[in-house]
Design a protein around this motif. Structure first.
Motif, mmCIF file in Angstrom:
data_model
loop_
_atom_site.group_PDB
_atom_site.id
_atom_site.type_symbol
_atom_site.label_atom_id
_atom_site.label_comp_id
_atom_site.label_asym_id
_atom_site.label_seq_id
_atom_site.Cartn_x
_atom_site.Cartn_y
_atom_site.Cartn_z
ATOM 1 N N ILE A 1 -5.485 29.899 50.904
ATOM 2 C CA ILE A 1 -5.464 29.510 49.320
ATOM 3 C C ILE A 1 -4.961 30.173 48.723
ATOM 4 O O ILE A 1 -4.273 31.488 48.498
ATOM 5 N N PHE A 2 -3.141 28.976 48.160
ATOM 6 C CA PHE A 2 -2.364 30.483 47.273
ATOM 7 C C PHE A 2 -3.069 30.487 45.993
ATOM 8 O O PHE A 2 -2.204 31.259 45.008
ATOM 9 N N ASP B 1 -1.343 22.996 54.667
ATOM 10 C CA ASP B 1 -2.388 21.629 54.286
ATOM 11 C C ASP B 1 -1.523 20.865 52.794
ATOM 12 O O ASP B 1 -1.414 19.844 52.653
ATOM 13 N N ARG B 2 -0.987 21.691 51.994
ATOM 14 C CA ARG B 2 -0.325 20.955 50.796
ATOM 15 C C ARG B 2 -1.354 20.226 50.160
ATOM 16 O O ARG B 2 -0.889 19.110 49.178
ATOM 17 N N VAL C 1 1.397 24.553 47.502
ATOM 18 C CA VAL C 1 1.304 24.803 46.020
ATOM 19 C C VAL C 1 1.878 26.267 46.118
ATOM 20 O O VAL C 1 0.690 27.322 46.926
ATOM 21 N N ARG C 2 2.105 27.097 45.381
ATOM 22 C CA ARG C 2 2.082 27.682 44.832
ATOM 23 C C ARG C 2 1.549 28.951 43.756
ATOM 24 O O ARG C 2 0.717 29.786 43.549
ATOM 25 N N ALA C 3 1.947 27.265 42.969
ATOM 26 C CA ALA C 3 0.642 28.188 41.354
ATOM 27 C C ALA C 3 0.349 26.543 40.544
ATOM 28 O O ALA C 3 1.166 25.768 41.332
ATOM 29 N N ILE C 4 -0.248 26.686 40.294
ATOM 30 C CA ILE C 4 -1.047 25.632 38.922
ATOM 31 C C ILE C 4 -1.063 25.959 37.727
ATOM 32 O O ILE C 4 -1.470 27.317 37.957
ATOM 33 N N ALA C 5 -1.074 25.319 36.919
ATOM 34 C CA ALA C 5 -0.395 24.597 35.564
ATOM 35 C C ALA C 5 -0.882 24.174 34.615
ATOM 36 O O ALA C 5 -0.677 22.684 34.890
ATOM 37 N N GLU C 6 -2.193 23.944 33.807
ATOM 38 C CA GLU C 6 -2.245 22.226 33.111
ATOM 39 C C GLU C 6 -2.061 22.076 32.065
ATOM 40 O O GLU C 6 -1.537 23.243 31.103
#
Length: 896
Positions: free
Chosen positions: A517-518, A535-536, A560-565
């Protein structure tokens, strides 16, 4: 016998060493004597009366010897009338001492022994010459008339009278002796590009003018490179001086550093997305601005001097902290890691934190939340991964401690209590308690509690964590599990050390992903998003870690490397293949920013559209839309692409690979219409003739392969080979009539070829001095030799490109800079405008078809910069930015 002879070996060896030392001392003394002799001869020639040459049958016509002479071009020096002597002793020694191609500049050479226009060109770049020049100050050309004789001199005869021959011979001896000094002063190949090994101290010089007005000569690693002056140039003083009136402004940056970095994607209060690549922090507005996909635009913070590694956004959503890695400038001086705190609205730096306090780089950053961002926590990349807390307003360090010898991947303050800090990384989760020491710098203390996994399997890595509103912490690990850590009262039996009143323990576990989990992201509605590696998958979790919704990222974008809302239900996702995606879990995601993932080398611009093509070590061939700032298409080459060029029709493009293969692709269908192999060495340059009838391919096997091409560019047939270079081909250009080629090689040869006449080497380079070139990308030549810096080892300039309007020259150097010079650039130490932003050697530069933009490629940073070319008519120059390295010509270049 062996035992009897052994005792005598010691004295014999000592005697040999003593003789060797004495010989070295004598050689140094001889060099000094020869240098003194050369200087004395030079002074003698300077003091010689002007009419001394007239006595020997040579009339020296100089610009300043006849003030009443009418203006106009100088008398022509026909090659048939210029003396053509045999190779001088100085030239012979220079050719005999030609070193390998790895190169450094040498000390100044004597002004004698210049190359004459009728000299015979050898494969090694040397040539024949005879006669001596009339000395004078640099920049004033003295033109020598041919001897006033009725008969034409023979090729191997001398035009000097017998009384002058001893002096010429002595002058050649002095030049040869000084050449010994020149070669002894050169250094070995820099190999790893150590800037300290580049010479050029006080008194050094890299250019030597032939003051007869026929040629100029520069030296790279002690090797003479002679360039003939075009007949229309009466004096070097006539050439442009000063930096060009045009300037560059960074318009767009393609790419995103997601392959090897974290904490690299956030959304500001203004709605702009902030991320980084190379030395630039990009502020991207997906909508509402001109020039991007969906009407987006970019702004850029360019205050860093080396690659940015991490970001943190202040709770006010305006201020940003960015940390950079350590590096060195071109002189080998260290560039220390530092944190910049800056205003995202004005792009002005507010605070510089930790200069000299960090080692190797800044690995992770976090602002405190409970006290409105008063503090900043920093973890550096030293062996001990020092953890420090700083006062943001004053830039002072409040506390510091060694955290762990293992990698630290994430850091954060508890949003409920700024005295609680969490770090995670390789095989650990640490909970820190710190006291500020009443705000006195250095008086704060940090104590640690180590997270205990107990009955749960201890993962190899914990790359990410997030704080929940109730105070619990979720961690994502390399096993694909999300662990919930709850607060509990401290127990004396709890392993670890420190005096925290409360500690954390695992209260729940959920298997969320296959593989690591990244990223974890807390949404505004209280749900949590997790991003998987293998698993992307992007999964939304509700209370109790119940999966609510998920989506899968397409494989060609990576994990997935980073997530932003973003606004509403919109999400921004950064991937490990350096793409930035926008969308939601229901509708899916589409790319808004894309880039390469490995070192870039190949670049070409479309002949009549604002498009350009790139290729590199990631084996991707990409066509970019320069107006829409988007990727038009990309294909997998299966091999490393190193060079490319469009056919003048724009219908096809040729791509050279590292195996000796070259492909021709249809730009509309992306189909391969031709697949040819020439040798087994890598190809360094491919170039179509301006009429599209020929294709030249420069290889590392020292040959240029010529192909005749059909009108649509789809078909080609071998026409011939240009054989004569003694090292690999680096650059080549076609003449405007499509009949001739100028080429450079790894050992600094400048050769000319008659392609239409049968791929023949033009041994008399003097005849090519007035030839006009359709493009100018060769880094060696009279029109561009002024771009070379003092102390250059010959590898400092990777790429060069003249604008189509022939007004400026752009240069890509090995010190992360893009330079802009006036054209022609034929004066030593020519001034330039210097632009930073790349975090690695700049491998290529090219102007678009209308010269409105300049494209530059970063090497290892895999970045593509699109610069807007601003004209001299009142255009606003680019904003000032620090230079990662000092200007290559500190006295004459401007960093902007």
């Amino acid at each position: 016998m062996d035992g009897a002879g052994a005792p005598g070996e010691g004295p014999a060896q000592e005697a040999l060493q003593s003789l060797s030392r004495r010989l070295q001392v004598q050689e140094k003394e001889m060099e000094l004597v020869k240098a003194a002799l050369a200087e004395a001869l030079r002074l003698l020639r300077l003091q010689a009366p002007p009419n001394s040459l007239q006595d020997s049958g040579a009339v020296a016509a100089t610009r300043d010897s006849s003030p009443a002479a009418p203006p106009g071009p100088p008398p022509p020096c026909s090659p048939a009338l210029v003396s053509r002597g045999t190779q001088t002793e100085a030239e012979a020694e220079r050719e005999a001492s030609l070193g390998p191609s790895g190169l450094s500049n040498g000390p100044p050479a004597p002004q004698g022994g210049s190359e004459e226009p009728g000299g015979t060109q050898s494969e090694g770049g040397g040539s024949s010459s005879s006669g001596t020049g009339s000395p004078g100050p640099p920049g004033i050309l003295r033109l020598t008339q041919p001897p006033q004789r009725a008969d034409t001199p023979r090729r191997n005869s001398s035009s000097s009278s017998p009384s002058e021959r001893p002096r010429q011979k002595l002058s050649r001896k002095a030049a040869s002796s000084a050449n010994l000094l020149l070669r002894s002063g050169s250094t070995e190949s820099r190999g790893g590009k150590d800037p300290l090994s580049s010479p050029g101290g006080p008194g050094s010089r890299r250019s030597n003018y032939n003051l007869e007005g026929i040629s100029v000569k520069m030296f790279l690693r002690g090797r003479p490179i002679t360039m003939y002056i075009p007949s229309g140039i009466r004096s070097l003083e006539e050439l442009p001086s000063g930096p060009p009136p045009e300037t560059l402004s960074l318009d767009w940056v393609y790419g995103y550093r997601g392959r090897d970095s974290r904490s690299n994607l956030f959304v500001l209060r203004s709605g702009e997305v902030v991320y980084f690549i190379a030395c630039v922090v990009v502020l991207y507005r997906p909508e509402g601005g001109p020039g991007g996909p969906g009407g987006g635009g970019q702004r850029h913070y360019r205050g860093h001097t080396d690659c940015v590694r991490c970001l943190a956004v202040h709770p006010d959503g305006v201020r940003v902290a960015s940390g950079q890695t350590a590096g060195v400038d071109k002189d080998g001086k260290p560039l220390q890691p530092v944190v910049h705190v800056w205003d995202s609205e004005t792009l002005l730096k507010l605070q510089e934190i930790g200069l000299g306090a960090f080692e190797r780089g800044v690995g992770a950053l976090a602002f405190s939340v409970a006290d409105q961002g008063a503090f900043l926590c920093v973890v550096d990349d030293s062996n001990e991964h020092m953890l420090s807390v700083w006062d943001c307003s004053r830039g002072t360090k409040l506390a510091e401690i060694k955290s762990t010898n293992d990698s630290v991947l994430a850091v954060g303050f508890s949003p409920r209590d700024s005295s609680c800090i969490v770090t995670s990384g390789k095989s650990h989760v640490h909970f820190w308690n710190w006291s500020g020491g009443a705000g006195v710098p250095g008086n704060g203390t940090l104590t640690r509690k180590q997270g205990v996994f107990g009955k749960y399997k201890k993962p190899k890595f914990i790359p990410c964590f997030v704080f929940l509103p109730d105070g619990d912490i979720l961690t994502g690990d390399s096993e694909g599990n999300i662990l919930t850590w709850g607060r509990s009262l401290s127990d004396s039996r709890t392993p670890g050390r420190g005096g925290a009143k409360e500690t954390y323990g695992i209260v729940a576990q959920a298997h969320a992903h296959e593989g690591s989990i990244f990223a974890l992201c807390l949404r505004r509605d209280g749900t949590v998003l997790s991003g998987g590696g293998r698993d992307r998958r992007l999964v939304q979790w509700g209370p109790g870690l119940v999966a609510l919704q998920e989506a899968e990222i397409p494989e060609h974008f990576g994990a997935v490397r980073a997530i932003a809302e973003g606004p509403g239900s919109q999400l921004l996702v950064g991937t490990t293949k350096n793409a930035l995606l926008r969308g939601d879990l229901a509708q899916g995601f589409s790319p808004v920013i894309q880039g390469h993932t490995d070192e870039l080398w190949g670049l070409c611009t479309h002949p009549f559209q604002n498009r350009f093509l790139t290729c590199g070590h990631d084996r991707q061939l990409c066509l970019w839309d320069g107006e829409g700032h988007a990727l038009a298409w990309s294909i997998d080459l299966k091999e490393t692409g190193l060079c490319a060029d469009f056919h003048p029709s724009g219908a096809v493009v040729a791509v050279g690979l590292n195996t000796g293969r070259w492909l021709v692709l249809d730009t509309e269908t992306r189909e391969i219409v031709s697949d040819v192999t020439d040798g087994n060495e890598q190809l360094s340059v491919v170039r179509y003739s301006p009429d599209g009838l020929y294709l030249a391919i420069g290889s590392h096997d020292n040959m240029i392969y010529i192909y005749s091409v059909s009108s649509d560019g789809a078909k080609s047939n071998r026409f011939g080979r240009c054989v004569g270079h003694s090292s690999f081909i680096t650059h080549l250009d076609w003449s405007k009539d499509g009949s001739f080629i100028m080429s450079n090689s790894g050992d600094y040869e400048i050769l000319y070829w008659d392609v239409v006449g049968g791929c023949k080497l033009l041994r008399n380079r003097y005849d090519s001095r007035d030839r006009e070139w359709a493009t100018y990308t060769c880094v060696l030549g009279f029109h561009v030799y002024g771009v070379w810096p003092d102390g250059s080892d010959g590898t400092d300039i990777n790429s060069l490109c003249r604008s189509h309007n022939e007004r400026v020259v752009a240069v890509a150097d090995d010190f992360c800079k893009v330079h802009l010079f006036q054209y022609p650039c034929a004066r030593a130490k020519a001034p330039s405008l210097v632009y930073g932003g790349h975090g690695s050697h700049v491998t290529s530069v090219r102007f678009t078809h209308d010269d409105s933009h300049l494209i530059s490629l970063g090497g290892k940073d895999a970045s593509i910069f699109q610069w807007r070319v601003l004209g001299a008519g009142g255009a606003v120059p680019a904003p000032a930015t620090p230079s990662r390295t000092p200007s290559l010509s500190p006295a004459s270049s401007l960093d902007v």
